[in-house]
Each structure stands twice: as structure tokens, then as C-alpha cells.
Scaffold this active site. Structure first.
Site, mmCIF file in Angstrom:
data_model
loop_
_atom_site.group_PDB
_atom_site.id
_atom_site.type_symbol
_atom_site.label_atom_id
_atom_site.label_comp_id
_atom_site.label_asym_id
_atom_site.label_seq_id
_atom_site.Cartn_x
_atom_site.Cartn_y
_atom_site.Cartn_z
ATOM 1 C CE LYS A 67 -2.413 -1.177 3.739
ATOM 2 N NZ LYS A 67 -1.836 -2.832 3.819
ATOM 3 C CB THR A 68 3.937 2.345 2.030
ATOM 4 O OG1 THR A 68 3.058 2.149 3.184
ATOM 5 C CG2 THR A 68 4.686 3.519 2.100
ATOM 6 C CG ASP A 112 0.328 3.362 6.667
ATOM 7 O OD1 ASP A 112 -0.548 2.655 6.332
ATOM 8 O OD2 ASP A 112 1.341 2.767 7.349
ATOM 9 C CB THR A 161 -4.714 -2.918 8.050
ATOM 10 O OG1 THR A 161 -4.732 -2.491 9.406
ATOM 11 C CG2 THR A 161 -3.266 -2.959 7.698
#
Length: 343
Positions: A67-68, A112, A161
Site C-alpha cells: 500500500k505504501t 497510513d 488494514t
């Protein structure tokens, strides 16, 4: 050079450089997630043609799937600067206001674990995402006034998440939501192959497959295991094509042939030997193992359930016949204790 002459900052910079080198910089280099890559490419191409910032993007999925990295690629392929932050760091509306007001036109803001933002910050983000504006409250009580502050257009990339913990008003303001899936072994072999070239490690196809098989469908874990294999080969020598050396290195770090680590096996062992295979509540299981319940529920349990070694029932966690076979224990009738508080 003597040990006490080593510069820790230089070592850290080297590690950061390696981490950066392992990350792909474009969607073409990114391995796996073909559907998500195609969707993102379309979104970025349309924004480029219209000469506008891309729509806000939500990246949802388990940890370690990229994702990052995808957020960095969005900024790189858009030709825009990237600002990094995280949900836990934004605990007040003022924190978010300071961050948003400092953004440059077209900048990509990556948050995040966005589901862990404070509720007051989430509510401020609604207006910022939709109208590129925030309202700043000045004063207190009856004399308080709201001052509107216009923001430069930006693209928000949020990563989570636990997408279910995001409030619907926030989730609905993202123009595109990508759901990242676990990688299959063939994709992980390609990840290991690319990373091995970057790290200068020569591995045979069988050795790469062995690392991929133990990586739990997660590129981050594959890269971590590869680095431990690199260390083992560096210290003990031997050919990089030696599958036995790969197995020895991963065994040294308690990673078994299907990717279970020490904590995974401890949970299964206690579930089977202490509680007769269950059912047993999460609270009782965590106390017996000596680990936080959140860790077992978010780190251990998903993988054990996914590969069929553990089941979740209304009465608690249970071990499957495959779990008995993996530990080499003869199946027995469930005689476990159930913590009623966990039902």
C-alpha cells in the site's frame, strides 16, 4: 575498522537505501495485483490528460502487500510531491488543519492506517476532500466563530488494514477504493527474483520458490526472509543455489516450511495440547500463550484461518485436522475450556 568506529547513522542510511531500492517506482515495475494496477493506471492517465489532481484513493488490505509503495508510485507517476503521515499521528483537528494548509497544489498526501485518526480530524477531512476547504474555529463558547480556509487541490491516498472501521461518510469520499489481495507463490517468486538482483544475491529457481513458499503470501515477508538468507550465505558461505542453505537459514529464524513462525506454532500447540483442539475463547488463548489478544487476532489468526489450520466458531477457536497433521499430533476429541467473556 574497529567496532566502536562504526557510524550508526551511516548504517541506518544504508538500510534505508536498500529498503528504497527494493520498492518499485512505477506501476510497470510493480509485481502482482494486476487488477488494481490496471485501475490505478486508468485513473492516473485520465487525471494527466485533464491536467488535474487524481481522485482520492483508498488502499485496503492486509499489512505488507504494497500500500505504501503504491502511494509512492501514484505520486511519482503523477509527477507530484508526496507528503507522508499516519492516522495515529493525527489525534486532533488542529494536527490535520496544519497538515492540509501546508500542502502545495496537486501534492499527494498519504495517510497510513487512516482508520486510526481521531474522530474530530475525520470530520474535518470530509469537507477538505470534497470542497478543498476546512473551517477553523476561533474562540470559545458563545463568541466562537468559524473561519473558512481554502486549500490547494490535492490527492489523498489513504491506507487501511481495517476498512470496516472507516465511517461511511469518509469511505464514500474516496473516488476509488482498491482491495489488495494476498500474492500467489508464482508472484512471490518474481518478487524474490527482483529483490535478489537488487541485493546482489544469486539464487536458483528452487531457492526462490522455497522462500516464496514460506512468505505467507506477503511481499514484505518475502523480502525480509530474503535478507536473512543473504546474511546466512554471507556468514556461512556456500553457493547461492543451495536450497539446503535457504532452508537452514529460515529454520534458524523459526520459519517452518509453510511459513509458520514461533508464535503461530505456539498458538496451535496450546490450542491442541492444552485445550484438546478447542473451542477456546480468544482471551483464554492469549493469556495462555502470553501474547496480546490483538496480536493473535490481527497477526496470527488470519494466516492460520486462511491456510486451514484454525477455524472460528460461535463457541471459540478450534484446530482443524490439518493442524494436528502439521504438528504431528494424533487427533483427539475437543476438551477445551471456553472463556464465556469471549463469545
Amino acid at each position: 575498522m574497529c567496532v566502536d568506529e562504526v557510524n550508526p547513522q551511516a548504517v541506518d542510511e544504508t538500510e534505508l537505501a536498500i529498503e528504497g531500492a527494493l520498492r518499485p517506482t512505477s506501476l510497470a515495475e510493480f509485481i502482482g495485483q494486476p487488477k488494481v494496477r490496471g485501475q490505478l493506471q486508468l485513473l492516473l492517465d485520465a487525471a494527466r490528460i485533464q491536467e488535474r489532481p487524481a481522485d482520492h484513493i483508498l488502499l485496503a488490505g492486509p499489512p505488507g502487500l504494497g500500500k505504501t509503495t503504491l502511494a509512492m508510485i501514484v505520486a511519482h507517476e503523477s509527477g507530484r510531491p508526496l507528503r507522508l503521515s499516519s492516522g495515529p499521528a493525527i489525534q486532533h483537528a488542529g494536527d490535520l488543519a496544519a497538515l492540509l494548509s501546508s500542502l502545495q497544489p496537486g501534492e499527494v498526501l498519504f495517510i497510513d492506517e487512516i482508520h486510526r485518526m481521531a474522530r474530530s480530524a475525520e470530520e474535518m477531512l470530509y469537507l477538505a476532500m470534497e470542497d478543498f476547504r476546512i473551517d477553523i474555529m476561533v474562540g470559545k463558547g458563545a463568541g466562537a466563530t468559524s473561519i473558512p480556509l481554502d486549500l490547494a487541490p490535492f490527492t489523498l491516498v489513504g491506507a487501511t488494514t481495517r476498512s470496516g472501521m472507516l465511517p461511511n461518510p469518509l469511505r464514500d469520499r474516496f473516488g476509488f477504493t482498491a482491495h489488495l489481495e494476498y500474492y500467489d507463490p508464482a508472484e512471490l517468486e518474481r518478487v524474490v527474483e527482483r529483490s535478489a538482483i537488487v541485493l546482489g544475491v544469486e539464487l536458483s529457481a528452487r531457492a526462490r520458490a522455497e522462500i516464496a513458499r514460506r512468505s505467507r503470501g506477503t511481499p514484505r515477508i518475502a523480502n525480509r526472509l530474503l535478507r536473512r538468507v543473504r546474511d546466512y550465505l554471507l556468514v556461512h558461505g556456500g553457493a547461492g543455489t543451495d536450497v539446503a542453505a535457504v532452508g537452514a537459514a529460515l529454520e534458524l529464524y523459526d520459519v517452518d516450511p509453510i511459513g509458520l513462525d514461533r508464535l503461530d506454532r505456539a498458538v496451535l500447540d496450546i490450542l491442541i495440547r492444552r485445550f484438546g483442539g478447542g473451542p477456546v475463547g480468544l482471551g483464554t488463548l492469549s493469556v495462555t500463550v502470553g501474547e496480546e489478544a490483538d496480536t493473535i487476532e490481527s497477526v496470527v489468526e488470519p494466516y492460520l484461518v486462511r491456510i486451514g489450520l484454525m477455524g472460528r466458531t460461535p463457541r471459540g477457536r478450534v484446530a482443524t485436522p490439518e493442524a494436528y497433521a502439521h504438528l504431528g499430533v494424533a487427533p483427539a476429541h475437543a476438551t477445551g475450556t471456553l472463556d464465556m467473556d469471549d463469545l
